[in-house]
Design an enzyme around this catalytic site. Structure first.
Site, PDB file in Angstrom:
ATOM      1  N   PHE A 231       0.896  -1.281  -0.007  1.00  0.00           N
ATOM      2  CA  PHE A 231       0.213  -0.008  -0.020  1.00  0.00           C
ATOM      3  C   PHE A 231       0.775   1.210  -0.057  1.00  0.00           C
ATOM      4  O   PHE A 231       2.105   1.262   0.154  1.00  0.00           O
ATOM      5  CB  PHE A 231      -1.055  -0.228   1.244  1.00  0.00           C
ATOM      6  CG  PHE A 231      -2.576  -0.048   0.814  1.00  0.00           C
ATOM      7  CD1 PHE A 231      -3.024  -1.005   0.316  1.00  0.00           C
ATOM      8  CD2 PHE A 231      -3.254   1.113   1.275  1.00  0.00           C
ATOM      9  CE1 PHE A 231      -4.238  -1.106  -0.120  1.00  0.00           C
ATOM     10  CE2 PHE A 231      -4.466   1.131   1.034  1.00  0.00           C
ATOM     11  CZ  PHE A 231      -5.033   0.158   0.366  1.00  0.00           C
TER      12      PHE A 231
ATOM     13  N   HIS B 231     -11.970  12.796  -0.366  1.00  0.00           N
ATOM     14  CA  HIS B 231     -12.002  11.249   0.385  1.00  0.00           C
ATOM     15  C   HIS B 231     -12.197  11.199   1.878  1.00  0.00           C
ATOM     16  O   HIS B 231     -13.143  10.393   2.450  1.00  0.00           O
ATOM     17  CB  HIS B 231     -10.670  10.748  -0.158  1.00  0.00           C
ATOM     18  CG  HIS B 231     -10.595   9.172   0.161  1.00  0.00           C
ATOM     19  ND1 HIS B 231     -11.676   8.348  -0.076  1.00  0.00           N
ATOM     20  CD2 HIS B 231      -9.925   8.408   0.677  1.00  0.00           C
ATOM     21  CE1 HIS B 231     -11.582   7.096   0.370  1.00  0.00           C
ATOM     22  NE2 HIS B 231     -10.421   7.004   1.033  1.00  0.00           N
TER      23      HIS B 231
ATOM     24  N   ARG C 258      -3.153  11.243   5.720  1.00  0.00           N
ATOM     25  CA  ARG C 258      -3.473   9.626   6.127  1.00  0.00           C
ATOM     26  C   ARG C 258      -2.899   8.900   5.138  1.00  0.00           C
ATOM     27  O   ARG C 258      -3.296   8.911   4.050  1.00  0.00           O
ATOM     28  CB  ARG C 258      -5.056   9.373   6.488  1.00  0.00           C
ATOM     29  CG  ARG C 258      -5.273   8.119   6.810  1.00  0.00           C
ATOM     30  CD  ARG C 258      -6.608   7.910   7.277  1.00  0.00           C
ATOM     31  NE  ARG C 258      -7.490   8.058   5.821  1.00  0.00           N
ATOM     32  CZ  ARG C 258      -7.782   7.019   5.084  1.00  0.00           C
ATOM     33  NH1 ARG C 258      -7.008   5.836   5.053  1.00  0.00           N
ATOM     34  NH2 ARG C 258      -8.541   7.019   3.933  1.00  0.00           N
TER      35      ARG C 258
ATOM     36  N   LEU D  73     -14.625   5.651  -5.864  1.00  0.00           N
ATOM     37  CA  LEU D  73     -13.489   5.500  -5.459  1.00  0.00           C
ATOM     38  C   LEU D  73     -12.985   4.060  -6.133  1.00  0.00           C
ATOM     39  O   LEU D  73     -13.427   2.964  -6.292  1.00  0.00           O
ATOM     40  CB  LEU D  73     -13.266   5.169  -3.931  1.00  0.00           C
ATOM     41  CG  LEU D  73     -12.054   4.625  -3.222  1.00  0.00           C
ATOM     42  CD1 LEU D  73     -10.969   5.831  -3.376  1.00  0.00           C
ATOM     43  CD2 LEU D  73     -12.313   4.126  -1.826  1.00  0.00           C
TER      44      LEU D  73
ATOM     45  N   GLU E 239      -6.698   2.006  -3.688  1.00  0.00           N
ATOM     46  CA  GLU E 239      -5.441   2.254  -3.571  1.00  0.00           C
ATOM     47  C   GLU E 239      -4.863   0.728  -3.865  1.00  0.00           C
ATOM     48  O   GLU E 239      -3.716   0.511  -4.492  1.00  0.00           O
ATOM     49  CB  GLU E 239      -4.732   2.651  -2.480  1.00  0.00           C
ATOM     50  CG  GLU E 239      -3.346   3.218  -2.581  1.00  0.00           C
ATOM     51  CD  GLU E 239      -2.923   4.254  -1.172  1.00  0.00           C
ATOM     52  OE1 GLU E 239      -3.410   5.018  -1.331  1.00  0.00           O
ATOM     53  OE2 GLU E 239      -1.926   3.661  -0.310  1.00  0.00           O
TER      54      GLU E 239
ATOM     55  N   GLN F 290      -8.176  15.023   2.946  1.00  0.00           N
ATOM     56  CA  GLN F 290      -7.544  14.116   2.032  1.00  0.00           C
ATOM     57  C   GLN F 290      -8.135  14.000   0.682  1.00  0.00           C
ATOM     58  O   GLN F 290      -9.565  13.819   0.671  1.00  0.00           O
ATOM     59  CB  GLN F 290      -7.428  12.870   2.635  1.00  0.00           C
ATOM     60  CG  GLN F 290      -6.519  12.103   1.450  1.00  0.00           C
ATOM     61  CD  GLN F 290      -5.944  10.820   2.234  1.00  0.00           C
ATOM     62  OE1 GLN F 290      -6.802   9.735   2.378  1.00  0.00           O
ATOM     63  NE2 GLN F 290      -4.816  10.590   2.688  1.00  0.00           N
TER      64      GLN F 290
ATOM     65  N   HIS G 108      -8.202  11.764  -2.666  1.00  0.00           N
ATOM     66  CA  HIS G 108      -7.631  10.542  -2.808  1.00  0.00           C
ATOM     67  C   HIS G 108      -7.085  10.538  -4.252  1.00  0.00           C
ATOM     68  O   HIS G 108      -8.000  11.084  -5.132  1.00  0.00           O
ATOM     69  CB  HIS G 108      -8.719   9.457  -2.909  1.00  0.00           C
ATOM     70  CG  HIS G 108      -8.258   7.769  -2.926  1.00  0.00           C
ATOM     71  ND1 HIS G 108      -7.960   7.299  -4.039  1.00  0.00           N
ATOM     72  CD2 HIS G 108      -7.915   7.060  -1.955  1.00  0.00           C
ATOM     73  CE1 HIS G 108      -7.518   6.143  -3.989  1.00  0.00           C
ATOM     74  NE2 HIS G 108      -7.476   5.895  -2.472  1.00  0.00           N
TER      75      HIS G 108
ATOM     76  N   ARG H 268      -0.825   9.652  -0.486  1.00  0.00           N
ATOM     77  CA  ARG H 268      -1.797   9.862  -1.191  1.00  0.00           C
ATOM     78  C   ARG H 268      -1.620  11.480  -1.579  1.00  0.00           C
ATOM     79  O   ARG H 268      -2.049  11.960  -2.505  1.00  0.00           O
ATOM     80  CB  ARG H 268      -3.050   9.907  -0.561  1.00  0.00           C
ATOM     81  CG  ARG H 268      -3.350   8.483  -0.561  1.00  0.00           C
ATOM     82  CD  ARG H 268      -4.653   8.210   0.153  1.00  0.00           C
ATOM     83  NE  ARG H 268      -5.234   6.688   0.165  1.00  0.00           N
ATOM     84  CZ  ARG H 268      -5.877   6.034   0.826  1.00  0.00           C
ATOM     85  NH1 ARG H 268      -6.745   6.962   1.602  1.00  0.00           N
ATOM     86  NH2 ARG H 268      -6.021   4.943   0.598  1.00  0.00           N
TER      87      ARG H 268
END
Lengths: 376, 560
Positions: B113, B339, B374, B240, B243, B228, B230, B274
């Site tokens: 990730f 996001h 985050r 979405l 990721e 955030q 994304h 991100r």
């Protein structure tokens, strides 16, 4: 490009004292947007009192189950352009889901039906003894296998479409039984046999499904609830030899045996064989079977009287010309070491196993995490 | 009057985890939610949950990645707690029945990730949040000592005369009755505020209710400017794409076919943080190297189809149903989209807010473990660790407190307010119109790139919308599922949230994490290595600062 669509929405306001009625709304949207977008536009611009549960707009939260042109679906993943093409007289018909009481407009009482049935299947893991210090070690395929049932978002669309539930409202139903498979198929659960026995002996359990495929067709998440029910049956009979009091097992065995023998169904033999665990002779020895058969006698007489069946077609059954082909299918399926399972998480959409072998698990992943660029 | 030792508002992962933890301690627990718990937005977390569980991995490494990801705005004591407790949390979930992916030995397997120095993301295909949410709900169905109030809309928090949390007022959505709940402790777990932006990956329910209710009750908010974006959301509707796709090896290309992340993050490429990837994409788009629809391309086709079907099945569906693209065969157009709310109700490691007896956990809270940005797969972890800690602490706190007896006037006051709203003449604007204006101005001026002029314009617009909201008109005059009415209440919550985001963004005159000020493009540790706290003063947020807790990692330059 934006087009104009007509939504014909089933309205019901329990506070009005009036019966449900239809109301039409014109909405302007590009064809690839959803029916939910259309309903929300009507609510935002024309009538804020239109009631529908909705949240994620991405087919994940399971809130917006409705019937569109008579078919149970999620409003958020139904394209409005396609819905219009399928609409009678051009107006997209939107109604609340079936098999559940309507509370207001498109909102139904899921608690009274769906969640009650989920609660019925003991929907939590029952492992044996204390958990291990680390994780339970289980076959990787088994986790992918139950993931298909885990993918259920409890939208109730299959419940709405279930024909068996229409006839028997007590039928545990496709969603709750798929949830049951999620535990039966989970190697960490220590009560698979108890669960299967319970669901086989319940007259509204796994043998109450009529195999109509409606739930498989409408499920927005490819959970294929009916397949999960069939897998529960196969585990019940194949793995645990459960012979239920309702004769569901006997009926299924009689069915498959008859197709194997004749290639088509011999109705005259189906009933007696069902009651005799697939055997005509055993059926005659069982008092319960004789009683049940006697009770069916009026139906047989009606069939003969109406000319639907003649004694000749009913009793003297001929085989299909290419019966050998049917047998070959049986042989092919039965020769496999593993039970054939239809699971989209394992075989993919078109059913062809492509790419690498099944175990692209550990090793391949560690490879994929190499820093930055992953060109191989 | 229903009364509980611990009253949880919100039934996503943080709320359910808090409820179970409090019940385990023997507390009487009530959990309220404006949707059925399995409809909660935790569902949408596709990719996975981070934990340093492998013997070769360490919690320190996980913590450092998180600190770096946060652009050093995260509180390191809280981050240490989260990363230390992560492995146990994963094992607890596994024992409860979460069907985590296994490796060939049948042990828990991981995927890569963004922003992480090891593959430490545990997952269930790409339905991780859903799988965990449903397993926790199984436990709620099993334990009837947790009393569930499903489809109850909380309109305000109730404090006693000493300013201690004492319960809440909620409306039963199904029949419109207003109820007063008494509670020794209240845990807010109502998620983020993504709906103040349009488009957003967030569900329609993510309207910042908990943040606004806590703010109105006097609890300080923190780092509200940290929002955030994304990197991979669909252009039209903001949906979405996990990721996990990049974690499985997908690449990003601009319209000229360049793998542009080479320029921005030569080491981590697509798996940089991100904020870094979103800025890179936005730069490509703004400088004319995107596609005509204002996007760049995400190419998943080099991931083996077999692997896509078992690990990324949900986004195959999203591509097919919402973009008409078969992601196993062709690239899909994506862009950065709103996001996640890094800011929120200021809490400590045990969920305590500035109001005694009031707790917050999950996206509604700002502990802060995410700081300025985050990391992917840390949000599920945040909800679970701090949900559990809040539930446990609240149960202990409740043992030493008497059950409050809030006066019934709380309900009658709320009833009067709502009746006035329902009975109002239809002179004002519609909720949907104001909401649309809000979403647009936030996405235009308070997004990936910000500057003072844009922020001031946004602030002005929000003030105007707040005025308009005072006379907002609704159509539904009924009591049963009056969603029109709930929309109007949510609008008020959203406007408070938006105002605080903008005030924070104007205040922070530097670029850190998700806050990028084109008029202050550098990070400024001397001046701005601090939290921005906002407290309601009259009808405006009052700004103060608090220290960032550093334990073992000194701020350094952030490169991927």
């Amino acid at each position: 490009m934006t087009e104009t669509y007509t939504l014909k929405i089933r309205r019901y306001d329990p506070e009005s004292g009036s019966a449900a009625y239809w109301e039409e709304f014109g909405v302007d949207l590009p064809p690839e947007r959803s029916v939910l977008d259309g309903i929300l536009q009507a609510r935002d611009r024309q009538d804020g009192s239109i009631a529908i549960r909705c949240s994620c707009q991405a087919a994940i939260c399971g809130s917006c189950g409705v019937r569109i042109n008579g078919k149970s679906r999620l409003a958020c993943n139904t394209k409005i352009g396609l819905a219009a093409e399928a609409a009678p007289n051009g107006a997209i018909v939107v109604e609340p889901m079936g098999n559940m009481p309507v509370l207001k407009d498109l909102i139904v009482d899921m608690d009274a039906v769906h969640w009650k049935k989920v609660q019925r299947v003991v929907p939590w893991l029952l492992p044996e003894g204390d958990p291990p210090e680390r994780e339970y070690i289980v076959d990787p395929e088994s986790m992918i296998d139950v993931t298909q049932a885990m993918a259920c978002i409890h939208c109730g669309v299959c419940v709405s479409a279930c024909l068996s539930m229409e006839v028997d409202p007590d039928f545990i139903g496709p969603a709750a039984l798929a949830k049951a498979y999620r535990f039966v198929g989970d190697p960490r659960d220590a009560h698979a046999e108890d669960r299967l026995l319970d669901l086989a002996e319940d007259p509204h359990g796994i043998y109450d499904c009529t195999h109509c495929f409606a739930c498989v067709e409408v499920c927005p998440k490819d959970v294929a609830p009916m397949n999960q029910i069939m897998r529960l049956r196969r585990r019940a009979t194949g793995d645990y030899g459960i012979k239920d009091a309702n004769n569901g097992y006997g009926h299924e065995k009689a069915f498959t045996d008859l197709i194997h023998k004749y290639g088509w169904l011999s109705e005259a033999q189906l009933l007696p064989k069902s009651y005799g665990d697939g055997s005509l002779i055993r059926a005659q020895l069982k008092p319960a079977a004789v009683r049940e058969l006697a009770a069916k006698f009026p139906t047989i007489v009606r069939g003969l009287a109406s000319g639907k069946v003649s004694p000749k077609t009913a009793l003297i059954h001929h085989k299909l010309r290419d019966q050998d082909e049917i047998r070959r299918i049986y042989d092919e399926v039965e020769s496999k070491d593993d039970r054939l399972e239809l699971n989209l998480y394992i075989i993919g959409e078109d059913g062809s196993e492509e790419g690498e072998a099944a175990g692209s698990g550990g090793g391949a992943e560690e490879g994929a995490m190499a820093e930055g660029g992953q060109e191989s | 009057m229903p009364s509980h030792d611990v009253l949880v508002i919100g039934a996503g992962l943080a709320g359910q985890r808090a409820a179970l933890a409090a019940a385990e301690e023997g507390a009487s627990v009530g959990i309220l939610s404006k949707v059925h718990p399995v409809r909660s937005h935790s569902n949408a977390a596709q990719g996975g949950i981070n934990a340093a569980l492998n013997p070769e991995d360490s919690w320190e490494s996980h913590a450092f990645d998180t600190v770096k990801g946060s652009d050093y705005l995260g509180d390191q004591d809280a981050i240490e707690v989260m990363c230390r407790e992560a492995p146990d949390e994963i094992l607890t979930l596994e024992h409860l029945g979460v069907t985590f992916h296994r490796n060939e030995e049948g042990r828990l397997g991981t995927r890569a990730f963004g922003g992480a120095s090891a593959a430490r993301t545990y997952y269930v295909a790409d339905i991780t949040g859903q799988a965990i949410l449903h397993v926790l709900y199984e436990q709620l169905m099993r334990h009837d000592e947790v009393y569930r109030y499903e489809e109850y809309f909380t309109t305000k928090l109730v404090l006693d005369d000493d300013g201690h949390a004492a319960g809440c007022v909620a409306r039963q959505m199904r029949d419109g009755t207003m109820e007063l709940f008494a509670a020794k402790t209240v845990i807010l777990a109502c998620g983020g505020n993504g709906q103040i932006y349009n488009p957003t990956t967030n569900a329609l329910i993510c309207t910042g209710d908990g943040i606004a209710m806590a703010y109105r009750a006097g609890a300080p908010l923190m780092d509200m400017e940290m929002v955030q974006y994304h990197p991979t959301t669909l252009a039209g509707n903001g949906l979405l794409i996990t990721e996990g796709a990049r974690g499985e090896g997908a690449h990003l290309y601009n319209a000229q076919g360049e793998r542009f992340m080479e320029k921005y993050a030569p080491n981590k490429m697509e798996l940089a943080s991100r904020d870094v990837v979103s800025r890179a994409e936005q730069t490509e788009i703004d400088e004319g190297r995107g596609f005509p629809d204002g996007t760049v391309a995400l190419d998943i086709t080099q991931v083996p189809r077999k692997r896509i079907h078992e690990a990324l099945r949900e986004i195959v569906n999203v591509g097919r149903d919402f973009a008409g693209v078969d992601i196993t065969r062709e690239p899909i157009h994506i862009k950065p989209g709103n996001h996640y709310t890094m800011g929120g109700v200021k809490t400590d490691k045990d969920g305590h807010t500035g109001v005694p007896g009031l707790y917050a956990a999950g996206e509604v809270a700002c502990v802060s473990v995410h700081g300025g940005n985050r990391l992917g797969a840390n949000s599920l972890l945040d909800t679970l660790v701090f949900g559990r800690r809040s539930g446990k602490d609240a149960a202990a706190h409740a043992r030493n407190h008497r059950m409050p007896e809030p006066p019934h006037s709380h309900v009658s006051d709320e009833e009067a307010t709502l009746s006035e709203l329902v009975g109002r003449d239809r002179d004002g604007r519609r909720v949907s119109e104001i909401r649309a204006d809000l979403g647009k101005v936030m996405d235009e001026h308070v997004a990936v790139f910000r500057d003072e002029d844009g922020l001031l314009e946004a602030a002005q617009t929000v003030q105007r919308l707040k005025e308009e909201a005072k006379t907002v008109a609704i159509d539904d005059k009924g009591t049963i599922f009056n969603q029109d009415l709930f929309g109007a209440i949510e609008l008020g919550f959203m406007l408070d949230n938006a105002e605080c985001v903008i005030v924070g963004a104007l205040e922070r005159k530097e670029s850190r994490g998700a806050q990028f000020r084109t008029d202050h493009p550098e990070r400024d540790d001397d001046e701005w290595l601090k939290h921005i706290d906002l407290t309601l003063d009259g009808d405006r947020p009052n700004v103060t600062y608090s220290e960032v807790t550093l334990t073992r990692w000194e701020p350094e330059e952030r490169k991927y």
